[in-house]
Design an enzyme around this catalytic site. Structure first.
Site, PDB file in Angstrom:
ATOM      1  N   GLU A  30     -31.830 -13.261  -3.789  1.00  0.00           N
ATOM      2  CA  GLU A  30     -30.762 -13.480  -5.142  1.00  0.00           C
ATOM      3  C   GLU A  30     -30.665 -12.146  -5.591  1.00  0.00           C
ATOM      4  OE1 GLU A  30     -31.873 -15.971  -8.462  1.00  0.00           O
ATOM      5  OE2 GLU A  30     -30.557 -17.484  -7.270  1.00  0.00           O
ATOM      6  N   ASP A  33     -17.492  -4.301 -10.170  1.00  0.00           N
ATOM      7  CA  ASP A  33     -18.483  -3.613  -9.486  1.00  0.00           C
ATOM      8  C   ASP A  33     -18.007  -2.383  -8.626  1.00  0.00           C
ATOM      9  OD1 ASP A  33     -20.111  -5.904  -9.697  1.00  0.00           O
ATOM     10  OD2 ASP A  33     -19.894  -6.594  -7.557  1.00  0.00           O
ATOM     11  N   ASN A  34     -18.908  -1.206  -8.828  1.00  0.00           N
ATOM     12  CA  ASN A  34     -18.597   0.201  -8.215  1.00  0.00           C
ATOM     13  C   ASN A  34     -19.417   0.200  -6.889  1.00  0.00           C
ATOM     14  OD1 ASN A  34     -16.830   0.621 -10.497  1.00  0.00           O
ATOM     15  ND2 ASN A  34     -18.491   1.265 -11.623  1.00  0.00           N
ATOM     16  N   HIS A  39     -24.551  10.821 -16.439  1.00  0.00           N
ATOM     17  CA  HIS A  39     -23.296  10.295 -17.023  1.00  0.00           C
ATOM     18  C   HIS A  39     -23.269   9.090 -18.040  1.00  0.00           C
ATOM     19  CE1 HIS A  39     -21.489  10.762 -12.541  1.00  0.00           C
ATOM     20  NE2 HIS A  39     -21.478  12.029 -13.123  1.00  0.00           N
ATOM     21  N   LYS A  67     -25.353  -0.846 -17.190  1.00  0.00           N
ATOM     22  CA  LYS A  67     -25.214  -0.935 -15.523  1.00  0.00           C
ATOM     23  C   LYS A  67     -26.465  -1.590 -15.074  1.00  0.00           C
ATOM     24  CE  LYS A  67     -23.173   3.783 -15.765  1.00  0.00           C
ATOM     25  NZ  LYS A  67     -23.174   5.292 -15.412  1.00  0.00           N
ATOM     26  N   TYR A  81     -23.268  -0.898  -8.283  1.00  0.00           N
ATOM     27  CA  TYR A  81     -23.567  -1.211  -9.281  1.00  0.00           C
ATOM     28  C   TYR A  81     -22.607  -1.779 -10.201  1.00  0.00           C
ATOM     29  CZ  TYR A  81     -21.316   3.244 -10.509  1.00  0.00           C
ATOM     30  OH  TYR A  81     -20.390   4.270 -10.688  1.00  0.00           O
TER      31      TYR A  81
END
Length: 185
Positions: free
Chosen positions: A28, A47-48, A62, A72, A132
């Site tokens: 999960e 989502d990236n 960043h 994040k 992420y």
């Protein structure tokens, strides 16, 4: 799923329960209820996914300014990274301090990074993919960064000659960076 506090208040290291057998594994990777029991209540909206072909690519450090600051939830689905978080909350007892974690497809660990932290990572393997979740949209007007090699931070990166984007090669040191986060103890 184990969720551990780290040296930097609010940053959490998440180790999922992985069930393996001859077919492979099941885990999960996200459960809002379990995370919220540990103070992670971010509502992720995007989502990236990044791919770094070469080892020793540094992406970072960043962050986005308020009101578009992002929490994040980071994980690696291929390869391995040295993931670094820097506290940039003014008046925080750990302001300017950093902590690093190794996240990999193999160890399946995840890192939760709340508002008020700069984030970056160095790839340790070829073809590393990082995925992420974020809880605020990307805002070019609020996008900021800190120099990966700021001598005042003295981050112990696994390389002294990284592959950088043009943008990441031009970030200011923390002492000259625009920040608008305040520690709320």
């Amino acid at each position: 799923m184990r969720i551990a506090n780290t040296f930097l208040s609010g940053v959490k290291l998440i180790t999922p329960s992985v069930f393996e057998d001859s077919r492979g594994f099941f885990m999960e990777s996200y459960n809002f209820m379990k995370l919220s029991q540990h103070g992670i209540e971010s509502v992720f909206i995007q989502d990236n996914h990044s791919l770094s072909v070469e080892p020793f690519v540094i992406r970072g450090m960043h962050y986005q300014l308020e009101p578009f600051a992002q929490s994040k939830l980071i994980r690696v689905t291929s390869g391995e990274i040295y993931d670094v978080v820097v506290d940039i909350r003014q008046d925080s007892p750990t302001f300017g301090k950093w902590e690093a974690f190794v996240l990999s497809a193999e160890n399946k660990r995840q890192l939760f990074i709340p508002l008020g932290f700069a984030h970056g990572f160095c790839t340790l393997a070829p073809n590393t993919e990082v995925q992420y979740k974020v809880d605020a949209p990307y805002s070019p007007q609020h996008d900021r960064g800190i120099a990966w090699n700021d001598p005042a931070l003295a981050i112990d990166w696994p390389t002294s000659n990284p592959i950088l984007s043009e943008k990441d090669s031009k970030h200011p040191v923390l002492a000259e960076a625009e920040i608008n986060f305040v520690y709320e103890g």
